[in-house]
Design an enzyme around this catalytic site. Structure first.
Site, PDB file in Angstrom:
ATOM      1  N   GLN A   1       0.846  -1.201   0.000  1.00 48.26           N
ATOM      2  CA  GLN A   1       0.000   0.000   0.000  1.00 48.26           C
ATOM      3  C   GLN A   1       0.880   1.249   0.000  1.00 48.26           C
ATOM      4  O   GLN A   1       1.111   1.864   1.042  1.00 48.26           O
ATOM      5  CB  GLN A   1      -0.886  -0.026   1.250  1.00 48.26           C
ATOM      6  N   PHE A   2       1.372   1.646  -1.169  1.00 51.67           N
ATOM      7  CA  PHE A   2       2.249   2.819  -1.247  1.00 51.67           C
ATOM      8  C   PHE A   2       1.542   4.097  -0.824  1.00 51.67           C
ATOM      9  O   PHE A   2       2.179   5.068  -0.419  1.00 51.67           O
ATOM     10  CB  PHE A   2       2.855   2.962  -2.647  1.00 51.67           C
ATOM     11  N   THR A   3       0.217   4.116  -0.872  1.00 49.81           N
ATOM     12  CA  THR A   3      -0.518   5.336  -0.537  1.00 49.81           C
ATOM     13  C   THR A   3      -0.424   5.698   0.941  1.00 49.81           C
ATOM     14  O   THR A   3      -0.830   6.798   1.328  1.00 49.81           O
ATOM     15  CB  THR A   3      -2.003   5.232  -0.956  1.00 49.81           C
TER      16      THR A   3
END
Length: 149
Positions: free
Chosen positions: A78-80
């Protein structure tokens, strides 16, 4: 590294309508990797998660770890989690690690959970557009960040 840990009764991740990872009781982990993160960060978080005592014992007190209840992990990249929302309304993700670095550390983190702690870890697919479903248990949601050790 940043992780959103959710205690779940069940969780699954699908890509284009097909389930690629699912668990019953355990943890859903949303895993973000920053550019300065390394193996020490992955090891620290794996140790914290494996030892986290947030399942109820016979007295209803959060006192048991995931292995004590036979739980499993669903780990989703989950890079966000590294979104910067200080300017304007469109987040910037420049604070996230490059995909190559992030994928390597994400995989290493999952492998540490498996090999050093004997946990079953299901995953999504790094970089894919995924749909995550869960039944949050509690709800119990905990934020972990290696920059806040």
């Amino acid at each position: 590294m940043r992780i959103v840990l959710q205690r779940v009764k069940s969780a699954s991740v699908s890509i284009e309508g097909s389930v690629v990872g699912e668990i019953n009781k355990g943890f859903l982990l949303l895993v973000g990797v920053g550019p300065d993160d390394n193996t020490d960060d992955a090891s620290y978080l794996a140790r914290k998660i494996a030892g986290m005592r947030i399942f109820s014992d016979e007295n209803g007190k959060m006192n048991l770890s995931i292995d004590q209840v036979g739980g499993k992990i669903l780990s989703v990249s989950q890079f966000t989690l590294f979104a910067d929302t200080k300017k304007g309304n469109r987040p910037s993700f420049t604070g996230a690690a490059s995909p190559e670095v992030a994928n390597q550390l994400y995989e290493e983190f999952n492998e540490i959970l498996r090999t050093e702690y004997g946990l079953t870890v299901a995953t999504g697919e790094f970089g894919a557009d995924m749909q995550v479903s869960l039944v949050n248990d509690g709800p119990v949601t905990i934020l972990l960040d290696t920059k806040n050790q």
